[in-house]
Scaffold this active site. Structure first.
Site, short mmCIF file in Angstrom:
data_model
loop_
_atom_site.label_atom_id
_atom_site.label_comp_id
_atom_site.label_asym_id
_atom_site.label_seq_id
_atom_site.Cartn_x
_atom_site.Cartn_y
_atom_site.Cartn_z
N VAL A 50 0.77 -1.62 -0.21
CA VAL A 50 -0.03 0.12 -0.02
C VAL A 50 0.92 1.21 0.02
CG1 VAL A 50 -1.58 1.30 1.27
CG2 VAL A 50 -2.15 -1.51 1.43
N PRO A 51 0.81 2.14 -0.95
CA PRO A 51 1.49 3.26 -1.17
C PRO A 51 1.44 3.98 -0.62
CG PRO A 51 -0.07 3.28 -2.60
CD PRO A 51 -0.45 2.07 -2.53
N CYS A 52 1.51 4.03 1.01
CA CYS A 52 0.96 5.06 2.19
C CYS A 52 1.41 6.64 2.26
CB CYS A 52 0.99 4.54 3.67
SG CYS A 52 3.03 3.66 3.75
N HIS A 53 2.47 6.11 1.25
CA HIS A 53 3.96 7.39 0.65
C HIS A 53 2.22 8.17 0.24
CE1 HIS A 53 5.25 5.23 -2.32
NE2 HIS A 53 4.92 6.23 -2.76
N VAL A 55 -0.77 8.58 0.72
CA VAL A 55 -1.83 9.24 1.10
C VAL A 55 -1.70 10.54 2.26
CG1 VAL A 55 -3.71 8.51 2.93
CG2 VAL A 55 -2.44 7.29 1.17
#
Length: 106
Positions: A50-53, A55
């Site tokens: 999950v590309p939390c960066h 978000v």
DNA sequence: AGTATGACATAGC
DNA sequence: AGCTATGCCATAC
């Protein structure tokens, strides 16, 4: 795992490269505009896929909780994806904020 | 089992 | 127009 988390992760994963989304939007697409807090918590438990960066909060930058992990990493990651940063250190939401999954039309 | 806290946002005053 | 209060879901103590 809670279905809410999976939903949030799914949305975060659907964020196109070079684009960013805010917690509020993810929460809104998740079903409740007030889920923003849960979204953040989901990011906390977010798996590596999950590309939390991508978000960010509604200011266009990651929260202080992500800072200790290296806010430079955040900027570097987004820059690497082609996202431009404002002198404020925030992403130009006006240009790179993800329109949404329900309107993938050009 | 209940209370408190948390990567936020929106609404009301 | 800026600040305070509230909402939501899940986890931790």
């Amino acid at each position: 795992m809670s279905p809410t988390f999976e939903t949030i992760w799914a949305l975060a994963r659907q964020i196109p490269r070079g684009r960013v989304a805010t917690y509020g939007q993810l929460a809104r697409w998740a079903g409740n505009p007030r889920l923003s807090r849960v979204v953040g918590y989901a990011m906390h438990d977010a798996p590596p896929d999950v590309p939390c960066h991508r978000v960010v909060n509604r200011f266009g930058g990651l929260s202080d909780a992500f800072a200790p992990l290296g806010r430079e990493s955040h900027r570097l990651l987004l820059q690497m994806e082609g996202v431009a940063f404002l002198p404020d250190g925030n992403v130009d939401l006006e240009q790179f904020q993800w329109p949404g999954p329900g309107r993938p039309h050009s």
